[in-house]
Design a protein around this motif. Structure first.
Motif, PDB file in Angstrom:
ATOM      1  N   SER B   3      18.786 -25.655  15.175  1.00  0.00           N
ATOM      2  CA  SER B   3      20.051 -24.972  15.418  1.00  0.00           C
ATOM      3  C   SER B   3      19.891 -23.476  15.147  1.00  0.00           C
ATOM      4  O   SER B   3      19.057 -23.056  14.352  1.00  0.00           O
ATOM      5  CB  SER B   3      21.143 -25.562  14.541  1.00  0.00           C
ATOM      6  OG  SER B   3      21.021 -25.033  13.241  1.00  0.00           O
ATOM      7  N   ILE B   4      20.730 -22.721  15.833  1.00  0.00           N
ATOM      8  CA  ILE B   4      20.616 -21.271  15.745  1.00  0.00           C
ATOM      9  C   ILE B   4      21.456 -20.767  14.571  1.00  0.00           C
ATOM     10  O   ILE B   4      22.642 -21.070  14.477  1.00  0.00           O
ATOM     11  CB  ILE B   4      21.098 -20.632  17.060  1.00  0.00           C
ATOM     12  CG1 ILE B   4      20.197 -21.084  18.212  1.00  0.00           C
ATOM     13  CG2 ILE B   4      21.129 -19.114  16.951  1.00  0.00           C
ATOM     14  CD1 ILE B   4      20.741 -20.759  19.576  1.00  0.00           C
ATOM     15  N   GLY B   5      20.851 -20.032  13.687  1.00  0.00           N
ATOM     16  CA  GLY B   5      21.585 -19.486  12.561  1.00  0.00           C
ATOM     17  C   GLY B   5      22.014 -18.057  12.836  1.00  0.00           C
ATOM     18  O   GLY B   5      21.603 -17.443  13.813  1.00  0.00           O
ATOM     19  N   LEU B   7      21.916 -14.256  11.388  1.00  0.00           N
ATOM     20  CA  LEU B   7      21.159 -13.470  10.419  1.00  0.00           C
ATOM     21  C   LEU B   7      22.027 -13.179   9.193  1.00  0.00           C
ATOM     22  O   LEU B   7      23.209 -12.867   9.325  1.00  0.00           O
ATOM     23  CB  LEU B   7      20.715 -12.145  11.055  1.00  0.00           C
ATOM     24  CG  LEU B   7      19.601 -12.238  12.090  1.00  0.00           C
ATOM     25  CD1 LEU B   7      19.427 -10.906  12.780  1.00  0.00           C
ATOM     26  CD2 LEU B   7      18.293 -12.681  11.444  1.00  0.00           C
ATOM     27  N   VAL B  37      19.063  -7.075  18.110  1.00  0.00           N
ATOM     28  CA  VAL B  37      19.302  -7.049  19.551  1.00  0.00           C
ATOM     29  C   VAL B  37      20.794  -6.886  19.870  1.00  0.00           C
ATOM     30  O   VAL B  37      21.413  -7.690  20.556  1.00  0.00           O
ATOM     31  CB  VAL B  37      18.722  -8.287  20.290  1.00  0.00           C
ATOM     32  CG1 VAL B  37      18.731  -8.068  21.803  1.00  0.00           C
ATOM     33  CG2 VAL B  37      17.300  -8.547  19.846  1.00  0.00           C
ATOM     34  N   SER B  38      21.356  -5.822  19.329  1.00  0.00           N
ATOM     35  CA  SER B  38      22.760  -5.499  19.581  1.00  0.00           C
ATOM     36  C   SER B  38      22.980  -5.246  21.071  1.00  0.00           C
ATOM     37  O   SER B  38      22.085  -4.821  21.778  1.00  0.00           O
ATOM     38  CB  SER B  38      23.131  -4.240  18.792  1.00  0.00           C
ATOM     39  OG  SER B  38      24.352  -3.721  19.238  1.00  0.00           O
ATOM     40  N   GLN B  39      24.202  -5.532  21.532  1.00  0.00           N
ATOM     41  CA  GLN B  39      24.556  -5.243  22.927  1.00  0.00           C
ATOM     42  C   GLN B  39      25.062  -3.800  23.065  1.00  0.00           C
ATOM     43  O   GLN B  39      25.417  -3.374  24.150  1.00  0.00           O
ATOM     44  CB  GLN B  39      25.645  -6.202  23.423  1.00  0.00           C
ATOM     45  CG  GLN B  39      25.313  -7.679  23.305  1.00  0.00           C
ATOM     46  CD  GLN B  39      24.225  -8.137  24.261  1.00  0.00           C
ATOM     47  OE1 GLN B  39      23.036  -7.973  23.982  1.00  0.00           O
ATOM     48  NE2 GLN B  39      24.615  -8.699  25.383  1.00  0.00           N
ATOM     49  N   ASN B 377      25.146 -10.370  19.534  1.00  0.00           N
ATOM     50  CA  ASN B 377      23.867 -10.295  20.252  1.00  0.00           C
ATOM     51  C   ASN B 377      23.692 -11.553  21.099  1.00  0.00           C
ATOM     52  O   ASN B 377      24.445 -12.513  20.961  1.00  0.00           O
ATOM     53  CB  ASN B 377      22.723 -10.111  19.241  1.00  0.00           C
ATOM     54  CG  ASN B 377      22.710 -11.218  18.195  1.00  0.00           C
ATOM     55  OD1 ASN B 377      22.607 -12.392  18.534  1.00  0.00           O
ATOM     56  ND2 ASN B 377      22.839 -10.843  16.935  1.00  0.00           N
ATOM     57  N   PRO B 378      22.703 -11.560  21.978  1.00  0.00           N
ATOM     58  CA  PRO B 378      22.565 -12.682  22.921  1.00  0.00           C
ATOM     59  C   PRO B 378      22.417 -14.034  22.233  1.00  0.00           C
ATOM     60  O   PRO B 378      22.979 -15.034  22.704  1.00  0.00           O
ATOM     61  CB  PRO B 378      21.292 -12.349  23.700  1.00  0.00           C
ATOM     62  CG  PRO B 378      21.105 -10.891  23.565  1.00  0.00           C
ATOM     63  CD  PRO B 378      21.696 -10.506  22.249  1.00  0.00           C
ATOM     64  N   VAL B 379      21.692 -14.078  21.138  1.00  0.00           N
ATOM     65  CA  VAL B 379      21.465 -15.359  20.473  1.00  0.00           C
ATOM     66  C   VAL B 379      22.784 -15.922  19.947  1.00  0.00           C
ATOM     67  O   VAL B 379      23.120 -17.090  20.169  1.00  0.00           O
ATOM     68  CB  VAL B 379      20.430 -15.205  19.330  1.00  0.00           C
ATOM     69  CG1 VAL B 379      20.325 -16.491  18.530  1.00  0.00           C
ATOM     70  CG2 VAL B 379      19.069 -14.831  19.896  1.00  0.00           C
ATOM     71  N   GLU B 380      23.555 -15.072  19.269  1.00  0.00           N
ATOM     72  CA  GLU B 380      24.851 -15.529  18.741  1.00  0.00           C
ATOM     73  C   GLU B 380      25.797 -15.919  19.868  1.00  0.00           C
ATOM     74  O   GLU B 380      26.459 -16.960  19.812  1.00  0.00           O
ATOM     75  CB  GLU B 380      25.511 -14.411  17.927  1.00  0.00           C
ATOM     76  CG  GLU B 380      24.874 -14.150  16.588  1.00  0.00           C
ATOM     77  CD  GLU B 380      25.478 -12.916  15.907  1.00  0.00           C
ATOM     78  OE1 GLU B 380      24.878 -12.463  14.929  1.00  0.00           O
ATOM     79  OE2 GLU B 380      26.521 -12.406  16.357  1.00  0.00           O
ATOM     80  N   SER B 382      25.191 -16.939  22.830  1.00  0.00           N
ATOM     81  CA  SER B 382      24.788 -18.198  23.444  1.00  0.00           C
ATOM     82  C   SER B 382      25.150 -19.373  22.557  1.00  0.00           C
ATOM     83  O   SER B 382      25.649 -20.403  23.027  1.00  0.00           O
ATOM     84  CB  SER B 382      23.282 -18.219  23.664  1.00  0.00           C
ATOM     85  OG  SER B 382      22.879 -17.044  24.268  1.00  0.00           O
ATOM     86  N   LEU B 386      27.809 -22.274  23.789  1.00  0.00           N
ATOM     87  CA  LEU B 386      27.421 -23.686  23.879  1.00  0.00           C
ATOM     88  C   LEU B 386      28.230 -24.543  22.920  1.00  0.00           C
ATOM     89  O   LEU B 386      28.773 -25.575  23.307  1.00  0.00           O
ATOM     90  CB  LEU B 386      25.921 -23.834  23.592  1.00  0.00           C
ATOM     91  CG  LEU B 386      24.981 -23.288  24.664  1.00  0.00           C
ATOM     92  CD1 LEU B 386      23.534 -23.347  24.190  1.00  0.00           C
ATOM     93  CD2 LEU B 386      25.138 -24.060  25.967  1.00  0.00           C
ATOM     94  N   LEU B 406      22.995 -20.362  31.261  1.00  0.00           N
ATOM     95  CA  LEU B 406      23.543 -21.534  30.577  1.00  0.00           C
ATOM     96  C   LEU B 406      24.488 -22.328  31.472  1.00  0.00           C
ATOM     97  O   LEU B 406      25.094 -23.297  31.032  1.00  0.00           O
ATOM     98  CB  LEU B 406      24.269 -21.087  29.300  1.00  0.00           C
ATOM     99  CG  LEU B 406      23.382 -20.411  28.241  1.00  0.00           C
ATOM    100  CD1 LEU B 406      24.231 -19.857  27.112  1.00  0.00           C
ATOM    101  CD2 LEU B 406      22.339 -21.373  27.702  1.00  0.00           C
TER     102      LEU B 406
END
Lengths: 452, 453
Positions: B3-5, B7, B37-39, B377-380, B382, B386, B406
């Protein structure tokens, strides 16, 4: 307004900055996150620019300088950034490229990376760190591209057991071209180490779940083995020896380097395929004889449409050299071969391919912007413009059709899937050129011909 | 996949709205975390977006080529006349200038451009490197201003000196220097400036038309379809109407302090906010009731025309879930309302540059379970798209491929769009675009909807 004399300002640049090329190249390494050591804006702008062409997510990390960083150095920010990227992306490789900011303050990046590796020795698995020096005030995006490839080889290539594989440094070509090259090597049954390989990372399929890093790219282990390959092939006509990865492997590990122009057109593709025949000690697969035959046939079918049509061609110098060779073999005249890059070699390389360039009225200009090119267009009255989509402004204003190729293509769909290389890529280009000329004629005719 | 945490250093910038309990305030207004990786972009970006639509000025970027190249013709801000803003000018600094200074090149570049294009003014943006090598761009600007007789305005937008918001301020600072230098003769008492409207796809023209039809004079639009002469007399207006509050509130406050012009905050997105932005102006001019009467008629006509056309979309979109991640937080308020009006709920709302007040208001507005996020950021993004099973993402160019990868629909609500989304007409376009993307049959092939990988 004349621009032939020395001028200061650059208007509508025909080039991009150094770090962009590095980010793209790093994207062609498996499980690698590109990381820019500089301001947040560099990463964001470059992401945006690449996304508009490739239509793929491209995460580029940044060390996000602030005023303190600029005064006291970027060491702290870089280390924090590397740590956060490692945690969030779990990469196997981080490709660090510098910017004008970090270069100007004189950050000693190799030292910072050594410190980082020491300080976090017992932490999570340490990604491999590759550092390319890419100050934006030097060269252009293509230099950053080569710098990243060179840095990856220099950092990772390790002497070991001799291997059957061949290294291929394909230059900044499309994902479709990269896939085509891989197919050619597979058909020849030659094991391949191609760097970079963003054929999948920049043109991939849908995801069921979020991939921190998209699948694809050249594995670091394969890059390490580049020192043990049978030979290196490098596409490019204006890459200086000290920037050439193939040259580096030749000097350091005795890997024979075959450096050649991008294989566009029949003659250049023949040279590439015959080199593969020599290296593999077998004939080319029938499939490529077929492709070549179809191309020769198409040349015959279409030759009258294109003969002595005048073209203004622009883009990265290596692309311009290769397309010039192709245009000459179909009878088109590139009245201006232009580039925003400035290696100093462009004119010489073109003179080698087109010895009668002066007689034909072929002009070569490097270090130009789109206003320079437009000024030339007003005098030269070309039938076609060829290059990336940034020529659209002058194309529209001067009513000269634009054949889009290379990078970036921001105003059409599928730029990442366009072929340029080999018989197949040449045929695709040739079809598009002929069609553009036919379409222009058809639209201009009051009769409305239905056979052209 | 594990799972994505989030930071650790970013955890305070993300909250999930919960009912009943008092929640900690979201952390915001900070510089982006290194490596996250800020937007966001940078200070330069902030200045560039604000001033970009001023069409009769030249915009010269002082620095290496990238900053100018990446912002060439980047926005959909259209002009009814000159189009100097669509050209990209750079001093294209090289190593020698980095070592010996770039002032000379800046000076000759400016002189060349002014001679060639005869602009009404020039904006000079400093980039990171200029902040380091110490070029005195103010002095060069002053000199050229004297020699050419047009305003030559330095914009101190060195990328690393803060965030995008500081760039807004640097841009507004330059605008402040122009405002007050023109004649206010003949300006009606019933007059406004439109602030923070950038005329993307001609939106400012629509807004301006509404106000003019109400009987209100529009003195200047800052900066959509912007003209130097209009900006110079902006201090003659009676009211500043501020949209995109992130970029222009500072300017409005300065104008209030210096010229005593009050301001109101508005938004032109969605029926509710669009109507309110007209009514609020009419209320300001209550001593002339004709304005209010005209306003009522405009709103009633427009809504009568618009409402039935939205029903088809509402029927199809009922119950669908949206995620919003845009530049300014103020826009998210309007988008939430607009989405609700077509039957959709919001499961994620975030912005690059929101402040505490913005996020508190967001928290009030949002449904329980909604994720609120600052500087994501993209990870968060996404992860939440989802987890919350969003059907739609609203964002800009950098968010688009995340959605499409996605298998999620997307609506571009940023500077690059070519279709007006503001105003009553814009609400129709917005609903149509959302409908066209969400209802497309292509998503059946997306892996998360059961398509093969």
């Amino acid at each position: 307004m004349k621009h032939e004399h020395a001028k200061s300002v650059t208007q509508n640049a025909c080039k991009l900055c150094n770090p962009l090329g590095a980010c793209l190249a790093f994207r062609g390494i498996e499980q690698c996150v590109p990381f820019l050591h500089g301001s947040q804006g560099c990463a964001t702008y470059i992401r945006r620019y690449l996304i508009s062409h490739y239509k793929e997510p491209i995460d580029i990390a940044s060390s996000n300088f602030n005023e303190e960083t600029a005064v006291f150095g970027g060491s702290h920010n870089l280390k924090v950034g590397l740590k956060n990227v490692s945690q969030q992306y779990k990469p196997q490789v981080i490709g660090i490229a510098t910017t004008c900011l970090s270069e100007t303050i004189g950050d000693d990046v190799p030292r910072i990376l050594r410190e980082y590796q020491k300080e976090f020795k017992n932490g999570t698995p340490m990604p491999l760190l590759i550092h390319a020096s890419t100050p934006s005030y030097q060269g252009s995006h293509i230099d950053g591209f080569h710098a990243a490839v060179h840095a990856a080889i220099k950092t990772l290539a390790t002497k070991g057991q001799k291997q059957e594989q061949i290294n291929l440094f394909p230059n900044m070509v499309s994902p479709a071209d990269l896939r085509h090259l891989k197919e050619i090597f597979a058909d020849f049954e030659i094991p391949l180490m191609m760097l970079p390989d963003y054929s999948q990372t920049m043109d991939g399929g849908p995801w069921a779940e979020y991939h921190r890093i998209p699948p694809g790219g050249t594995p670091a282990t394969a890059i390490a083995d580049s020192a043990n390959s049978r030979a290196s092939i490098e596409f490019g006509s204006t890459i200086e020896a000290n920037k050439s990865a193939a040259h580096y492997l030749d000097v350091m590990f005795g890997i024979p380097a075959y450096r050649m122009a991008l294989p566009i057109g029949i003659k250049a593709s023949d040279r590439f395929f015959s080199l593969l025949e020599t290296l593999s000690e077998k004939g080319r697969p029938e499939k490529y004889d077929d492709e070549r035959r179809r191309l020769v046939d198409a040349y015959a079918d279409g030759h009258k449409y294109v003969f002595e049509k005048k073209v203004i061609l622009y883009g990265e110098e290596d692309l311009v050299v290769a397309i010039t060779a192709f245009l000459r073999e179909i009878g088109m005249i590139p009245v201006l071969c232009a580039s925003g890059g400035k290696s100093g070699m462009l004119k010489e390389r073109i003179a080698e391919i087109v010895p009668d360039m002066e007689e034909l009225g072929i002009k070569v200009r490097d270090g130009v912007d789109f206003v320079d090119i437009e000024d030339e267009a007003k005098v030269l009255h070309p039938d076609l413009l060829m290059g990336n989509s940034k020529g659209f402004t002058m194309s529209r204003k001067n009513e000269i059709p634009l054949l889009r190729l290379g990078f970036p293509i921001h105003d059409r769909f599928g730029g990442q899937r366009m072929h340029h290389l080999g018989y197949r890529g040449t045929l695709e280009l040739f079809d598009r050129i002929v069609n553009m000329i036919i379409e222009t004629r058809q639209n201009a005719s009051p009769i409305g011909y239905t056979y052209m | 996949m594990d799972s994505i945490g989030i930071l650790e250093a970013r955890q305070k910038q993300v909250i999930e709205k919960k009912a009943g309990e008092s929640q900690p305030e979201i952390a915001c207004d900070t510089t982006s975390l290194s490596g996250s990786v800020s937007q966001r972009a940078c200070v330069f970006c902030g200045s560039r977006v604000v001033l970009y639509p001023v069409a009769d000025a030249i915009h010269l970027v002082h620095g290496p080529i990238g900053c100018a190249a990446y912002t060439w013709d980047i926005r959909g801000a259209v002009s009814s006349g000159p189009e100097l803003h669509r050209l990209s000018f750079s001093t294209d600094l090289h190593e020698m200038e980095v070592i010996y200074g770039g002032e000379k090149k800046l000076y000759s570049s400016l002189k060349e451009l002014i001679a060639q294009y005869q602009p009404k003014a020039a904006f000079i943006y400093s980039t990171c490197i200029v902040g380091l090598i110490g070029d005195d761009i103010d002095a060069v600007c002053k000199k050229v201003e004297k020699e050419t007789g047009i305003p030559v305005l330095p914009v101190h937008s060195e990328g690393f000196k803060g965030t995008k918001k500081d760039g807004y301020k640097a841009a507004c600072f330059s605008l402040m220097k122009l405002i007050g230098t023109g004649s206010t003769e003949g300006i009606s008492k019933y007059s406004i400036n439109i602030l923070g409207e950038f005329n993307l796809a001609g939106e400012a023209w629509m807004i301006r038309q509404y106000y003019e039809n109400m009987g209100v004079e529009v003195v200047a639009t800052l900066t959509g379809d912007g003209r130097i002469d209009a900006i110079r007399r902006a201090h003659g207006a009676s009211l500043n109407v501020v949209q995109c509050s992130g970029s222009m509130t500072w300017l409005a406050k300065e104008m209030e302090a210096k010229y005593g012009i009050p301001f109101i905050r508005v938004s032109y997105f969605g029926i509710e906010d669009m109507s309110k932005s007209l009514y609020d102006v009419a209320r300001h001019f209550e001593d002339r009731p004709e304005i209010m009467e005209a306003t009522k008629k405009i709103v009633s006509d427009e809504v009568t025309k618009l409402y039935p056309s939205l029903q088809k979309f509402k029927k199809a979109l009922q119950g669908k879930k949206a995620a919003i991640y845009v530049g300014g937080a103020f826009k998210t308020f309007s988008l939430i309302k607009a989405l609700r009006s077509i039957g959709m709920s919001v499961v994620l709302a975030g912005s690059q540059t929101g402040n505490k007040d913005d996020y508190n208001r967001l928290k009030e507005m949002c449904d329980e379970g909604t994720i609120i996020v600052d500087d994501s950021n993209p990870v968060e993004l996404s992860k939440f798209i989802l987890e919350k099973e969003a059907d739609l993402l609203i964002g800009g160019v950098k968010e688009r491929p995340i959605a499409f990868k996605l298998g999620v629909a997307f609506c571009d609500h940023n500077h690059e769009r070519k279709i007006p989304l503001a105003g009553f007409e814009g609400m129709y376009n917005f609903a149509l675009e959302v409908y066209q993307s969400v209802m497309s049959p292509v998503w059946q092939f997306a892996p998360r909807k059961g398509g093969a990988l």
